[in-house]
Design an enzyme around this catalytic site. Structure first.
Site, short mmCIF file in Angstrom:
data_model
loop_
_atom_site.label_atom_id
_atom_site.label_comp_id
_atom_site.label_asym_id
_atom_site.label_seq_id
_atom_site.Cartn_x
_atom_site.Cartn_y
_atom_site.Cartn_z
N GLY A 129 67.71 -17.39 -99.84
CA GLY A 129 66.67 -16.38 -100.06
C GLY A 129 67.02 -15.04 -99.44
CD GLU A 178 73.84 -12.07 -99.33
OE1 GLU A 178 74.95 -11.54 -99.16
OE2 GLU A 178 73.52 -13.13 -98.77
CB VAL A 189 73.02 -19.34 -100.94
CG1 VAL A 189 73.00 -20.46 -99.91
CG2 VAL A 189 73.90 -19.72 -102.11
CB VAL A 194 62.96 -13.57 -107.59
CG1 VAL A 194 64.02 -12.68 -106.95
CG2 VAL A 194 62.86 -14.88 -106.81
N GLY A 254 60.70 -17.22 -101.44
CA GLY A 254 59.54 -16.31 -101.42
C GLY A 254 59.88 -15.00 -102.12
CE LYS A 294 67.52 -21.45 -107.08
NZ LYS A 294 66.42 -21.44 -106.16
CE LYS A 304 68.76 -22.35 -102.84
NZ LYS A 304 67.45 -22.67 -102.27
N1 HSE Z 1 63.12 -23.60 -104.55
C1 HSE Z 1 63.97 -22.87 -103.68
C2 HSE Z 1 63.68 -23.30 -102.24
C3 HSE Z 1 63.75 -21.41 -103.86
O1 HSE Z 1 62.64 -23.93 -102.01
O2 HSE Z 1 64.49 -23.06 -101.36
C4 HSE Z 1 64.75 -20.53 -103.17
O3 HSE Z 1 66.05 -20.71 -103.66
#
Ligand code: HSE
Length: 396
Positions: free
Chosen positions: A127, A122, A125, A11, A296, A98, A198
């Site tokens: 992505g 933001e 949760v 990220v 991602g 998170k 989340k």
């Molecule tokens: N590991 C998390 C997922 C990454 O697969 O949703 C994004 O928060």
């Protein structure tokens, strides 16, 4: 406006890429954000932005030019210490972490307020899905009655590839790791812990009281077999890892993350691959669904950079959530969730029908499967399943 990025992983590198693309004018320029430092313990000798790298957090904390700090390190320690230190210096912090928000959200929000800074998350949760702001601002007029979501991209990707491509769990998990979807410890994904963090954050926003991940009843996907997936198909359902927060009569939320059978007629059943979706039921708006890439690099970085721009545009304005501190009874236990369930086990189905009463038999064989017809508290259904050593999956 100078910013620093702490953590140059999936990220963090996405954040630097987006900011710098904007800065060099290859994309529309929305502002004058510039990355001054990138903090990481690793070396990146061939990286285009290696001249910005530092291993010393004090370079960032002591730099008066830096007004906004992005935290994309993940994990609680040392992220908490760095974020707290930045807030105490009056720097706003934007995070995608998170675990940090679910564990210490109320404390860090308080620290931000005390130091006239913002603490925005933001990207923590869903992505790239705009989720925190819509829930907190656009739906502010509503009493949020229920939230059901697919909040973990990795497990949803695993389910989709196993069903559509017949791939093995291990192979798909490896692919999810290579694509940068999975957590450092993928147990957090497959055991539902990531989704629990989340839904804890979403329930905290809905209720204004900090709910922590350990107040979320959590089960992962590791007990789900090919038999369950096929039997769900016979019921015109798919199995998804669903995170739920439901408001109970006492005004508190019951929060859980478990696999669930979802009817193919429900919109959420068609959410596949790394995509996430969240259905929110508000007393005025009714039901809405928010959908998009749940993990991602650039998708998640998109949400981080949006928060950075929000901070930059509102330097002296309080944009942060206001949560009351967590208490041991901030959330209800799962007896507050009433549902029907799918039950499967080995042995005599008659024993199971005796225990569960009015049921629909789906498979009567060496391994049997049935669904209950009378909704009951989830705790009660689980206790009955335990009596006969059966597996239980709730229906939503
Ligand atoms: N590991 C998390 C997922 C990454 O697969 O949703 C994004 O928060």
């Amino acid at each position: 406006m100078k910013i620093a990025v702490m953590g140059y992983g999936t990220v963090g590198s996405g954040v630097v890429e987006i900011v710098e693309k904007r800065h060099t004018g290859t994309k529309r320029k929305p502002g004058d954000i510039e990355v001054k430092y990138i903090l990481d313990i690793h070396d990146f000798p061939n990286d285009e932005f290696r001249h910005l790298l530092t291993k010393d957090v004090n370079d960032i904390l002591n730099c008066d030019e830096i007004k906004i700090v992005v935290e994309t390190m993940g994990g609680h320690k040392p992220a908490f210490d760095f974020v707290a230190a930045a807030l105490k210096k009056g720097k706003s912090v934007v995070t995608s972490n998170k675990e940090l928000v679910a564990t210490s959200g109320a404390e860090l929000l308080k620290l931000a307020r005390e130091n006239n800074a913002n603490f925005l998350f933001e990207a923590s949760v869903g992505g790239g899905i705009p989720l925190i702001r819509p829930l907190s601002q656009c739906l502010a007029a509503n009493d949020i009655l229920r939230i059901d979501g697919i909040l973990n991209g990795t497990t949803n990707f695993i389910f989709t590839q196993m069903i559509d491509e017949g791939a093995t769990f291990e192979d798909v998990l490896k692919e999810a790791q290579d694509l940068g979807y999975a957590e450092k410890d993928p147990t957090d994904d497959v055991e539902g812990i990531d989704a629990a963090r989340k839904i804890a954050i979403l329930a905290s926003i809905a209720g204004g009281v900090h709910i922590t991940a350990d107040q979320v009843f959590t089960e992962g996907i590791t007990k789900i077999t090919q038999f369950d997936v096929e039997t769900a198909g016979k019921l015109n359902c798919v199995i998804k890892l669903i995170a739920t927060a439901k408001k109970c009569k006492n005004g508190k939320y019951v929060c859980l993350v478990t696999p669930a059978l979802v009817s193919k007629n429900s919109l959420i059943s068609n959410v596949n691959g790394v995509f996430n979706a969240v259905m929110v039921n508000g007393d005025s708006v009714g039901e809405i669904m928010l959908y998009g890439p749940g993990a991602g690099k650039l998708a998640t970085a998109s949400a981080v950079v949006a928060d950075v721009l929000d901070c930059a545009k509102h330097m002296d304005v309080d944009r942060s959530e206001k949560w009351l501190a967590n208490t041991p009874d901030a959330a209800n236990d799962i007896s507050g969730l009433i549902c029907n369930a799918y039950v499967s086990g080995c042995g005599d189905i008659n024993k199971a029908t005796e225990v569960f009463g009015d049921v629909q038999t789906v498979v009567d064989g060496e391994t049997y499967a049935l669904v209950t017809k009378t909704p009951a508290p989830f705790t009660e259904l689980k206790a009955k399943a335990d009596l006969i050593n059966a597996k239980i999956i709730r229906l939503i």
